[in-house]
Motif scaffolding. Structure first.
Motif, PDB file in Angstrom:
ATOM      1  N   GLY A   1      29.095  45.641  31.096  1.00 41.84           N
ATOM      2  CA  GLY A   1      28.741  45.377  32.492  1.00 41.84           C
ATOM      3  C   GLY A   1      28.638  43.898  32.769  1.00 41.84           C
ATOM      4  N   ALA A   2      28.077  43.150  31.810  1.00 37.59           N
ATOM      5  CA  ALA A   2      27.982  41.695  31.959  1.00 37.59           C
ATOM      6  C   ALA A   2      29.370  41.073  32.031  1.00 37.59           C
ATOM      7  CB  ALA A   2      27.199  41.110  30.788  1.00 37.59           C
ATOM      8  N   ALA A   3      30.262  41.520  31.149  1.00 42.41           N
ATOM      9  CA  ALA A   3      31.612  40.959  31.110  1.00 42.41           C
ATOM     10  C   ALA A   3      32.370  41.236  32.404  1.00 42.41           C
ATOM     11  CB  ALA A   3      32.376  41.534  29.922  1.00 42.41           C
ATOM     12  N   VAL A   4      32.296  42.461  32.893  1.00 44.99           N
ATOM     13  CA  VAL A   4      33.016  42.811  34.124  1.00 44.99           C
ATOM     14  C   VAL A   4      32.469  42.022  35.313  1.00 44.99           C
ATOM     15  CG1 VAL A   4      33.517  44.670  35.765  1.00 44.99           C
ATOM     16  CG2 VAL A   4      33.683  45.089  33.303  1.00 44.99           C
ATOM     17  N   GLY A   5      31.153  41.827  35.354  1.00 41.98           N
ATOM     18  CA  GLY A   5      30.558  41.041  36.427  1.00 41.98           C
ATOM     19  C   GLY A   5      31.063  39.614  36.435  1.00 41.98           C
ATOM     20  N   ILE A   6      31.237  39.042  35.257  1.00 33.66           N
ATOM     21  CA  ILE A   6      31.773  37.677  35.148  1.00 33.66           C
ATOM     22  C   ILE A   6      33.228  37.639  35.593  1.00 33.66           C
ATOM     23  CG2 ILE A   6      32.395  35.851  33.510  1.00 33.66           C
ATOM     24  CD1 ILE A   6      29.945  36.912  31.820  1.00 33.66           C
ATOM     25  N   LEU A   7      34.028  38.551  35.053  1.00 33.86           N
ATOM     26  CA  LEU A   7      35.465  38.553  35.325  1.00 33.86           C
ATOM     27  C   LEU A   7      35.788  38.869  36.785  1.00 33.86           C
ATOM     28  CD1 LEU A   7      36.626  40.398  32.102  1.00 33.86           C
ATOM     29  CD2 LEU A   7      36.947  37.973  32.624  1.00 33.86           C
ATOM     30  N   LYS A   8      34.913  39.591  37.436  1.00 32.26           N
ATOM     31  CA  LYS A   8      35.128  39.902  38.856  1.00 32.26           C
ATOM     32  C   LYS A   8      35.207  38.621  39.665  1.00 32.26           C
ATOM     33  CE  LYS A   8      33.051  42.449  42.716  1.00 32.26           C
ATOM     34  NZ  LYS A   8      31.904  43.303  43.141  1.00 32.26           N
ATOM     35  N   GLN A   9      34.440  37.625  39.285  1.00 29.96           N
ATOM     36  CA  GLN A   9      34.426  36.357  40.002  1.00 29.96           C
ATOM     37  C   GLN A   9      35.326  35.305  39.359  1.00 29.96           C
ATOM     38  OE1 GLN A   9      32.887  37.814  42.820  1.00 29.96           O
ATOM     39  NE2 GLN A   9      32.507  35.627  43.053  1.00 29.96           N
ATOM     40  N   ASN A  10      35.468  35.380  38.038  1.00 30.98           N
ATOM     41  CA  ASN A  10      36.206  34.342  37.309  1.00 30.98           C
ATOM     42  C   ASN A  10      37.012  35.001  36.200  1.00 30.98           C
ATOM     43  OD1 ASN A  10      37.124  32.242  35.727  1.00 30.98           O
ATOM     44  ND2 ASN A  10      35.212  31.107  35.741  1.00 30.98           N
ATOM     45  N   ILE A  11      38.297  35.217  36.464  1.00 32.51           N
ATOM     46  CA  ILE A  11      39.142  35.907  35.489  1.00 32.51           C
ATOM     47  C   ILE A  11      39.384  35.034  34.255  1.00 32.51           C
ATOM     48  CG2 ILE A  11      41.381  35.152  36.388  1.00 32.51           C
ATOM     49  CD1 ILE A  11      40.356  38.719  35.208  1.00 32.51           C
ATOM     50  N   PHE A  12      39.115  33.742  34.355  1.00 28.81           N
ATOM     51  CA  PHE A  12      39.178  32.834  33.205  1.00 28.81           C
ATOM     52  C   PHE A  12      37.774  32.589  32.643  1.00 28.81           C
ATOM     53  CE2 PHE A  12      43.378  31.736  34.815  1.00 28.81           C
ATOM     54  CZ  PHE A  12      44.089  31.420  33.660  1.00 28.81           C
ATOM     55  N   GLY A  13      36.907  33.592  32.748  1.00 29.25           N
ATOM     56  CA  GLY A  13      35.529  33.416  32.313  1.00 29.25           C
ATOM     57  C   GLY A  13      35.378  33.037  30.856  1.00 29.25           C
ATOM     58  N   GLY A  14      36.304  33.494  30.004  1.00 33.42           N
ATOM     59  CA  GLY A  14      36.216  33.162  28.581  1.00 33.42           C
ATOM     60  C   GLY A  14      36.450  31.697  28.313  1.00 33.42           C
ATOM     61  N   ALA A  15      37.505  31.142  28.922  1.00 36.03           N
ATOM     62  CA  ALA A  15      37.794  29.717  28.741  1.00 36.03           C
ATOM     63  C   ALA A  15      36.707  28.864  29.380  1.00 36.03           C
ATOM     64  CB  ALA A  15      39.156  29.372  29.338  1.00 36.03           C
ATOM     65  N   CYS A  16      36.280  29.255  30.576  1.00 31.76           N
ATOM     66  CA  CYS A  16      35.265  28.460  31.262  1.00 31.76           C
ATOM     67  C   CYS A  16      33.952  28.449  30.486  1.00 31.76           C
ATOM     68  CB  CYS A  16      35.066  28.974  32.686  1.00 31.76           C
ATOM     69  SG  CYS A  16      36.453  28.589  33.797  1.00 31.76           S
ATOM     70  N   ALA A  17      33.634  29.544  29.801  1.00 31.72           N
ATOM     71  CA  ALA A  17      32.418  29.569  28.982  1.00 31.72           C
ATOM     72  C   ALA A  17      32.473  28.530  27.880  1.00 31.72           C
ATOM     73  CB  ALA A  17      32.233  30.960  28.383  1.00 31.72           C
ATOM     74  N   ARG A  18      33.680  28.157  27.485  1.00 24.68           N
ATOM     75  CA  ARG A  18      33.859  27.207  26.393  1.00 24.68           C
ATOM     76  C   ARG A  18      34.044  25.773  26.876  1.00 24.68           C
ATOM     77  NH1 ARG A  18      35.482  32.196  24.764  1.00 24.68           N
ATOM     78  NH2 ARG A  18      35.583  32.656  22.529  1.00 24.68           N
ATOM     79  N   VAL A  19      34.694  25.575  28.023  1.00 21.67           N
ATOM     80  CA  VAL A  19      35.053  24.214  28.438  1.00 21.67           C
ATOM     81  C   VAL A  19      34.331  23.744  29.687  1.00 21.67           C
ATOM     82  CG1 VAL A  19      37.343  24.554  27.445  1.00 21.67           C
ATOM     83  CG2 VAL A  19      37.035  24.853  29.907  1.00 21.67           C
ATOM     84  N   CYS A  20      33.674  24.639  30.412  1.00 20.65           N
ATOM     85  CA  CYS A  20      33.018  24.254  31.652  1.00 20.65           C
ATOM     86  C   CYS A  20      31.844  23.312  31.358  1.00 20.65           C
ATOM     87  CB  CYS A  20      32.513  25.502  32.381  1.00 20.65           C
ATOM     88  SG  CYS A  20      31.962  25.199  34.068  1.00 20.65           S
ATOM     89  N   PRO A  21      31.685  22.239  32.131  1.00 21.35           N
ATOM     90  CA  PRO A  21      30.546  21.325  31.912  1.00 21.35           C
ATOM     91  C   PRO A  21      29.259  21.929  32.463  1.00 21.35           C
ATOM     92  CG  PRO A  21      31.825  20.566  33.789  1.00 21.35           C
ATOM     93  CD  PRO A  21      32.581  21.748  33.207  1.00 21.35           C
ATOM     94  N   THR A  22      28.771  22.964  31.791  1.00 24.45           N
ATOM     95  CA  THR A  22      27.579  23.668  32.268  1.00 24.45           C
ATOM     96  C   THR A  22      26.377  22.742  32.385  1.00 24.45           C
ATOM     97  OG1 THR A  22      27.123  24.323  29.976  1.00 24.45           O
ATOM     98  CG2 THR A  22      28.310  25.903  31.364  1.00 24.45           C
ATOM     99  N   GLU A  23      26.400  21.650  31.608  1.00 28.55           N
ATOM    100  CA  GLU A  23      25.267  20.732  31.633  1.00 28.55           C
ATOM    101  C   GLU A  23      25.114  20.029  32.979  1.00 28.55           C
ATOM    102  OE1 GLU A  23      28.806  18.468  29.948  1.00 28.55           O
ATOM    103  OE2 GLU A  23      27.900  20.452  29.689  1.00 28.55           O
TER     104      GLU A  23
END
Length: 455
Positions: free
Chosen positions: A73-95
């Motif tokens: 459910g968590a994964a689908v919720g992320i992908l619904k908004q951001n289909i590149f959620g996996g890459a963004c989790a790794r490269v997005c400047p979350t800080e």
């Protein structure tokens, strides 16, 4: 390999040893760590982390799902908004985005919930039997997308969900854009970029043609005539120039070219590695370049910037990565002259010390020379003039070297839309490109539907 670097020696280390330097920058959370971290979230009603996220992921909701054991459910919720959620989790400047807005920053802990790592945990551990989204019935409409990077594929995926047939035209041999060719190897490991592309395309309704270059064997006027709409996600493929004599000398190259070669290399030990190197620039690409040179075995790497640390576009987190890898940083210094040896190869560079004068950078008349076997430019990218060389492309209104669009990603030519790094909006972040592609797809759908209703 890059012609201007062929004279440089290769690493003395083996591929296996070098590969050990390019493992995950931030190791993933274990199940226990994810459980503990998700329990720290306060699930704010008006979650500031969600409001600052460019793709509007419901952060509190997906973290709650992780806490409750509903990883799918968590994964689908992320992908619904951001289909590149996996890459963004790794490269997005979350800080500087979601984690900077986390309310945990303001209590006694002073430590935000590790949202990026939790997002990665959800997507890495989801057990989805098939693509989580289904296509709407085919609507008989076709859209061309130029560029198979995050913006283009995000647009294509959303259009396919809405029932469109999409043809994506990509100049390179692989899809993925900067995720495949331009991100530090230690940020996206284990062929992750291609696995994410495969997942996106598994929805169906999307055809990708590689080796199709806008302005060469692909023309905007033809696409405009053959498709119901065209989306341009062509990025910025040409490196800016220093404007100095000797810029074409052996030993001087664009950082993005070297990073691309590094990411595609099957044998890291075959890459040319200078003993001493200079990287000019102050963004994340400059940091990626400098750090990777050090990890390949360069003895001295100096990153040079014409302003101060506070003006660097690379985040403080990225600057810390550089320091941890013993990258030397020289600020308030501007390129003045490429120094060449008797054979016409780079032997170093002369810089003029600078200072700020009425919000501008001014030279001081003081110079410093730095010895180097190679110099890498990371001073920004620009539009390749050939990309927009046909008559219709020249009709596109631009701002500097970016395509101008309205609030709905429409260009000045009806039926042509654009998003990602090639437009005059945003900070050139992957997560912003994904959002722009998604919103452009919705705008394309709305405009086509409006025309049909009017008819």
């Amino acid at each position: 390999m890059i012609d201007s670097l062929k004279h440089l020696p290769t690493s003395t280390a083996s591929h296996a040893d070098l590969a050990g330097n390019f493992t995950d920058l931030a190791p993933p959370l274990t199940a226990r760590q994810a459980a503990i971290e998700s329990a720290r979230c306060l699930y704010c009603y008006d979650a500031p982390c969600m409001r600052i996220c460019p793709t509007e992921i419901d952060v509190a909701s997906f973290i709650r799902n992780i806490h409750d054991g509903n990883v799918n459910g968590a994964a689908v919720g992320i992908l619904k908004q951001n289909i590149f959620g996996g890459a963004c989790a790794r490269v997005c400047p979350t800080e500087i985005l979601c984690e900077s807005a986390c309310v945990r920053n303001h209590d006694a802990e002073g430590q935000p919930v590790r949202i990026g790592l939790l997002q990665r945990y959800a997507l890495d551990h989801a057990t989805l039997a098939e693509h989580p989204f289904t296509r709407a019935p085919a609507n008989g409409r076709r859209v061309a997308v130029v560029g198979a990077g995050p913006a283009g594929l995000s647009c294509a995926h959303r259009l396919a969900m809405l029932g469109y047939e999409v043809v994506v035209y990509e100049a390179r041999d692989k899809s993925g854009g900067l995720n495949e060719y331009g991100i530090a190897k230690y940020k996206l490991t284990d062929n992750f970029a291609q696995r994410e592309v495969d997942f996106i395309l598994s929805l169906g309704g999307i055809e990708v043609q590689h080796g199709r270059v806008l302005g060469d064997n692909l023309h905007l006027a033809d696409l405009h005539a053959q498709f119901d709409a065209v989306f341009l996600g062509i990025g910025l493929s040409a490196s800016r120039q220093l404007g100095l004599t000797g810029e074409d000398a052996p030993g001087l190259a664009a950082a993005v070219e070297y990073i691309a070669a590094l990411r595609q290399a099957d044998d890291l030990a075959s890459l040319p590695v200078p003993r001493r190197a200079i990287v000019i620039g102050a963004g994340n690409t400059a940091i990626d370049m400098a750090v990777q040179l050090r990890r390949l075995g360069a003895e001295e790497v100096t990153l040079v910037y014409r302003r101060g640390y506070e003006s660097m576009s690379a985040t403080l987190h990225e600057q810390e990565i550089a320091k941890e890898n013993q990258v030397r940083m020289l600020v308030w210094a501007a390129p003045n002259e490429v120094l060449l040896d008797a054979a016409g190869r780079v032997r170093g560079m002369r810089f003029e010390r600078t200072r700020q004068l009425d919000n501008l950078v001014a030279g001081t008349g003081e110079f410093v020379e730095i010895a180097a076997d190679a110099v890498f430019k990371a001073i920004g990218q620009r539009m390749d003039p050939a990309s927009l060389s046909d008559p219709m492309a020249r009709e596109l209104e631009n701002r500097g070297d970016r395509i101008n669009v309205d609030a709905f990603y429409r260009t000045s030519v009806p039926g042509i839309y654009a998003g990602g790094d090639c437009i005059a909006q945003g900070q050139d972040l992957t997560v912003q490109a994904v959002q722009q592609g998604k919103l452009a797809a919705l705008a394309i759908h709305h405009d086509i539907e409006s025309k049909l209703e009017a008819a």
